[in-house]
Scaffold this active site. Structure first.
Site, PDB file in Angstrom:
ATOM      1  CE1 TYR A 137       0.186   2.011   4.001  1.00  0.00           C
ATOM      2  CE2 TYR A 137       0.445  -0.071   4.994  1.00  0.00           C
ATOM      3  CZ  TYR A 137       0.872   0.958   4.644  1.00  0.00           C
ATOM      4  OH  TYR A 137       1.143   0.795   5.556  1.00  0.00           O
ATOM      5  CB  CYS A 138       1.374   4.205  -1.940  1.00  0.00           C
ATOM      6  SG  CYS A 138       0.093   4.261  -2.614  1.00  0.00           S
ATOM      7  CG  HIS A 139      -1.807   9.198   0.665  1.00  0.00           C
ATOM      8  ND1 HIS A 139      -1.033  10.422  -0.212  1.00  0.00           N
ATOM      9  CD2 HIS A 139      -1.904   9.286   1.285  1.00  0.00           C
ATOM     10  CE1 HIS A 139      -2.348  11.319   0.735  1.00  0.00           C
ATOM     11  NE2 HIS A 139      -2.859  10.792   1.385  1.00  0.00           N
ATOM     12  CB  ILE A 177      -2.582   4.751   4.382  1.00  0.00           C
ATOM     13  CG1 ILE A 177      -2.417   4.590   5.520  1.00  0.00           C
ATOM     14  CG2 ILE A 177      -2.587   5.510   3.899  1.00  0.00           C
ATOM     15  CD1 ILE A 177      -1.586   4.383   6.815  1.00  0.00           C
TER      16      ILE A 177
END
Length: 114
Positions: free
Chosen positions: A71-73, A100
């Site tokens: 995952y990332c932003h 996230i």
């Protein structure tokens, strides 16, 4: 149960939560940068920034069969990460759709948004 990787690149946050609570959870990799990780993160995640993914990321995986959620932003960097990993033979890698930010909105409001 993990979906067929030949048809799925992304999992929604509810699917990720279910998998992470399963008996044999996948690795959870945060591919954001250190300052983002320091600000907020999902419990149990390991930081492997996309900016140095070609080296340290592979050390998180012992073989191409190790399942992982990345995952990332918002989900763009994590998609790039899984495309790279799948090209390297790591077939059971999935991007968390919405990153996230969606996790914070739909799963755990205690995770700070930015």
């Amino acid at each position: 149960m993990l979906p067929d990787p030949s048809h799925t690149f992304e999992l929604d946050v509810a699917q990720c939560q279910d998998l992470l609570k399963s008996e044999n959870p996948p690795l959870l990799i945060d591919c954001r940068e250190l300052n983002e990780y320091t600000h907020c993160r999902i419990d149990g995640a390991t930081l492997v920034p996309l900016s140095n993914f070609m080296g340290p990321a592979e050390t998180e995986f012992s073989s191409g069969d190790v399942p992982a959620i990345i995952y990332c932003h918002h989900g763009v960097r994590s998609l790039n990460a899984i495309f790279y990993l799948r090209e390297q033979g790591f077939t059971h890698t999935y991007s968390m759709a919405g990153g996230i930010d969606q996790w914070s909105l739909l799963i755990d409001p205690e995770v700070a948004r930015y």
